[in-house]
Scaffold this motif. Sequence first.
Motif, PDB file in Angstrom:
ATOM      1  N   ALA A 216      13.394 -36.143  29.147  1.00  0.00           N
ATOM      2  CA  ALA A 216      12.521 -34.969  29.187  1.00  0.00           C
ATOM      3  C   ALA A 216      11.870 -34.908  30.559  1.00  0.00           C
ATOM      4  N   LEU A 217      11.506 -33.718  30.962  1.00  0.00           N
ATOM      5  CA  LEU A 217      10.836 -33.535  32.239  1.00  0.00           C
ATOM      6  C   LEU A 217       9.387 -34.006  32.145  1.00  0.00           C
ATOM      7  N   PRO A 218       8.696 -34.167  33.266  1.00  0.00           N
ATOM      8  CA  PRO A 218       7.311 -34.652  33.213  1.00  0.00           C
ATOM      9  C   PRO A 218       6.394 -33.812  32.336  1.00  0.00           C
ATOM     10  N   THR A 219       6.698 -32.511  32.196  1.00  0.00           N
ATOM     11  CA  THR A 219       5.860 -31.663  31.350  1.00  0.00           C
ATOM     12  C   THR A 219       6.243 -31.737  29.880  1.00  0.00           C
ATOM     13  N   GLY A 220       7.322 -32.474  29.545  1.00  0.00           N
ATOM     14  CA  GLY A 220       7.667 -32.699  28.155  1.00  0.00           C
ATOM     15  C   GLY A 220       8.836 -31.904  27.636  1.00  0.00           C
ATOM     16  N   GLU A 221       9.222 -30.811  28.301  1.00  0.00           N
ATOM     17  CA  GLU A 221      10.336 -30.018  27.790  1.00  0.00           C
ATOM     18  C   GLU A 221      11.668 -30.630  28.205  1.00  0.00           C
ATOM     19  N   PRO A 222      12.777 -30.226  27.554  1.00  0.00           N
ATOM     20  CA  PRO A 222      14.085 -30.784  27.905  1.00  0.00           C
ATOM     21  C   PRO A 222      14.479 -30.441  29.342  1.00  0.00           C
ATOM     22  N   SER A 223      15.494 -31.158  29.825  1.00  0.00           N
ATOM     23  CA  SER A 223      15.936 -30.930  31.199  1.00  0.00           C
ATOM     24  C   SER A 223      16.555 -29.552  31.367  1.00  0.00           C
ATOM     25  N   ASN A 224      17.087 -28.971  30.298  1.00  0.00           N
ATOM     26  CA  ASN A 224      17.678 -27.631  30.347  1.00  0.00           C
ATOM     27  C   ASN A 224      16.854 -26.731  29.431  1.00  0.00           C
ATOM     28  N   LEU A 225      15.823 -26.109  29.977  1.00  0.00           N
ATOM     29  CA  LEU A 225      14.921 -25.284  29.164  1.00  0.00           C
ATOM     30  C   LEU A 225      15.614 -24.057  28.578  1.00  0.00           C
ATOM     31  N   PRO A 226      16.460 -23.306  29.325  1.00  0.00           N
ATOM     32  CA  PRO A 226      17.128 -22.153  28.690  1.00  0.00           C
ATOM     33  C   PRO A 226      17.951 -22.542  27.468  1.00  0.00           C
ATOM     34  N   LEU A 227      18.652 -23.688  27.537  1.00  0.00           N
ATOM     35  CA  LEU A 227      19.434 -24.122  26.387  1.00  0.00           C
ATOM     36  C   LEU A 227      18.522 -24.473  25.218  1.00  0.00           C
ATOM     37  N   SER A 228      17.355 -25.032  25.511  1.00  0.00           N
ATOM     38  CA  SER A 228      16.394 -25.326  24.452  1.00  0.00           C
ATOM     39  C   SER A 228      15.886 -24.048  23.797  1.00  0.00           C
ATOM     40  N   LEU A 229      15.681 -23.001  24.587  1.00  0.00           N
ATOM     41  CA  LEU A 229      15.225 -21.732  24.007  1.00  0.00           C
ATOM     42  C   LEU A 229      16.306 -21.090  23.150  1.00  0.00           C
ATOM     43  N   ILE A 230      17.581 -21.236  23.537  1.00  0.00           N
ATOM     44  CA  ILE A 230      18.669 -20.718  22.700  1.00  0.00           C
ATOM     45  C   ILE A 230      18.664 -21.423  21.348  1.00  0.00           C
ATOM     46  N   ARG A 231      18.447 -22.732  21.370  1.00  0.00           N
ATOM     47  CA  ARG A 231      18.372 -23.472  20.112  1.00  0.00           C
ATOM     48  C   ARG A 231      17.189 -23.008  19.273  1.00  0.00           C
ATOM     49  N   ALA A 232      16.027 -22.789  19.902  1.00  0.00           N
ATOM     50  CA  ALA A 232      14.854 -22.322  19.175  1.00  0.00           C
ATOM     51  C   ALA A 232      15.096 -20.939  18.572  1.00  0.00           C
ATOM     52  N   LEU A 233      15.749 -20.062  19.313  1.00  0.00           N
ATOM     53  CA  LEU A 233      16.068 -18.737  18.793  1.00  0.00           C
ATOM     54  C   LEU A 233      17.006 -18.835  17.592  1.00  0.00           C
ATOM     55  N   HIS A 234      18.006 -19.696  17.710  1.00  0.00           N
ATOM     56  CA  HIS A 234      18.952 -19.842  16.600  1.00  0.00           C
ATOM     57  C   HIS A 234      18.244 -20.386  15.359  1.00  0.00           C
ATOM     58  N   ALA A 235      17.355 -21.362  15.556  1.00  0.00           N
ATOM     59  CA  ALA A 235      16.616 -21.912  14.419  1.00  0.00           C
ATOM     60  C   ALA A 235      15.740 -20.844  13.776  1.00  0.00           C
ATOM     61  N   TYR A 236      15.124 -20.007  14.586  1.00  0.00           N
ATOM     62  CA  TYR A 236      14.258 -18.947  14.067  1.00  0.00           C
ATOM     63  C   TYR A 236      15.071 -17.929  13.263  1.00  0.00           C
ATOM     64  N   LEU A 237      16.215 -17.515  13.802  1.00  0.00           N
ATOM     65  CA  LEU A 237      17.048 -16.530  13.114  1.00  0.00           C
ATOM     66  C   LEU A 237      17.591 -17.087  11.804  1.00  0.00           C
ATOM     67  N   THR A 238      17.992 -18.341  11.816  1.00  0.00           N
ATOM     68  CA  THR A 238      18.510 -18.955  10.585  1.00  0.00           C
ATOM     69  C   THR A 238      17.410 -19.050   9.526  1.00  0.00           C
ATOM     70  N   ALA A 239      16.205 -19.398   9.944  1.00  0.00           N
ATOM     71  CA  ALA A 239      15.098 -19.468   8.994  1.00  0.00           C
ATOM     72  C   ALA A 239      14.808 -18.107   8.385  1.00  0.00           C
ATOM     73  N   TRP A 240      14.866 -17.052   9.183  1.00  0.00           N
ATOM     74  CA  TRP A 240      14.631 -15.713   8.658  1.00  0.00           C
ATOM     75  C   TRP A 240      15.752 -15.272   7.725  1.00  0.00           C
ATOM     76  N   HIS A 241      16.972 -15.709   8.033  1.00  0.00           N
ATOM     77  CA  HIS A 241      18.098 -15.328   7.165  1.00  0.00           C
ATOM     78  C   HIS A 241      18.001 -16.017   5.808  1.00  0.00           C
ATOM     79  N   GLU A 242      17.422 -17.208   5.792  1.00  0.00           N
ATOM     80  CA  GLU A 242      17.307 -17.964   4.544  1.00  0.00           C
ATOM     81  C   GLU A 242      16.015 -17.676   3.792  1.00  0.00           C
ATOM     82  N   THR A 243      15.043 -17.024   4.468  1.00  0.00           N
ATOM     83  CA  THR A 243      13.751 -16.747   3.833  1.00  0.00           C
ATOM     84  C   THR A 243      13.826 -15.441   3.038  1.00  0.00           C
TER      85      THR A 243
END
Length: 404
Positions: A216-243
Motif C-alpha cells: 500500500a502507498l504511504p497514505t494507505g490506498e493500493p498502488s493502483n488507485l483506479p483499479l481499486s475504484l473499479i473494484r469498489a464500483l463493481h462491489a457497489y453494483l453487485t450489492a444493489w443488484h442483490e438488494t
Amino acid sequence: MSSKLAERLKHTRGLEQLSLIHFSAWHAVRRKAAAYSAWAAVVWLLNKRGLMPMVSSAGSLVGIMSMLVGLLVSFRCSTSYDRWYEGRRTWANIQSTTRTLLRLLIFALPPPSSSPHDARRAAAVKELCSLVCAFPFACMYRLRDMPGVTHPELRNLLPQALLEAYRSTPASARRRPSISSSSSASFVEHSTASEADRAIAGLNAAPSAERFRPHALPTGEPSNLPLSLIRALHAYLTAWHETKLPSRDAPDEGTSVLDGATWAACTGALREYTDQLTALERIRDTPIPLILHIHLQLLLFVYIAAVPLQLVRTIGFWCIPATAVSAAVFFGVDSAAAELSDPFGLEPNDLPVSRYCADLHREYLEMLGEGDSSYGMAWEPEREAVIAGSATPSGGAEGSKKEE
C-alpha cells in the motif's frame, strides 16, 4: 478610424503570434543551437586561416546521411503524434463510458417511493455516482505519478467509508515505491522524467523481488488507485443488484434495486474502464526504444556538425546562422516528438486531462440539477400522457380520432 483600428488589431495579433514561441520547441533547443553555432564559428575561423584542407569532403557525408536522417526524424515525429492522438482517443472513450454510467445510475434506477428507505437510497445513488466521477481523476494522477488520495478532487468525491478503509491499512503494509530508473517503468516520474530516462526504465530486464510484493502507498490506498475504484464500483453494483427494495414503479418487496439489464450494462461499462486504464498505461509505459533514441541522437549530432564543413567554402561567415537554423529545425522536431510521446504530463502541449475530468464532474452536477444547471435537466414526460399515447401532437390527434 476604421483603418487605425484595423492596424491596431493587426499589431495585436502579431504580438500574440510572437508569444506562441513560448509553446514551441525553441526553449528546448536553444542551447544546442548556440553550441552548434559556436562550432560553426570555429570552423569558419580555421578555414579562414587555411587550417582545414579537408573541409570540402564533408559535402558527400551530408548528402549520404540526408535521406537516413529524414526517414528517422519522420518516423520519430509520426509515432509520437500517434501516441498523442491515441491518448486523446482513449480519454474520449473514458468520457463516453463515464457519461453512460452516470445516465444509467441517475435515470435507470427505480424511482423512489414514499418509504423510509428513500433518503438512504438517494444518498447511495450520489455516493456511487461520485465514485464514477472520481475514476477519471484517479487515472490522471496515476498517469502523472502523483499517487495518493490527498488531492482535493478525490477527497471530495470518494465516499468517507472508502477513505476510512484506506486509512485503516496497517503501517507495516505501507511503503513508498522507488522511483529510480533501474526499478521499473511504473515507478518513473513520467511528468518530469526525460524520454531517455523512461526508455532506460523500460528496458527488458528481470523484475526485482520488490516487484512481486503487494504493498500500500504511504497514505494507505493500493498502488493502483483506479483499479481499486473499479473494484469498489463493481462491489457497489453487485450489492444493489442483490438488494431488494420497493420503489414507485416496483412496489413489490422482492424487487431488486438494480434490475438485471441495468446491472449487465453497468458491469460492461466497468469492463470498458479496465480496458481504457490498460490502454493509458500502455501509452505511458512504452516510450521510443532506447536503441533508436541513442542512434537518432548520434546521427543528428554527426549530421548537424557536418553542415558548417559543407557550407563554409561557399557562403563563408553565413555558415554560422545556417548551422544554427539547421540545429533548431532538426532538434526542434526531435524535442517536439519527445514532448508528445507522453501526452499525460504537465507540459503546455500535453493533453488537458484535468479539464476533461472537470467537465465530467460538472456534467454530473448538471444531471443532478445542482448549482446553476438548466431546469430542463430535470424534465421528464408525464407518465399518463405517455401511457395514453398523447406525448406528442401526432399522438394526441390519433387519440382524438379513436375517441370519435
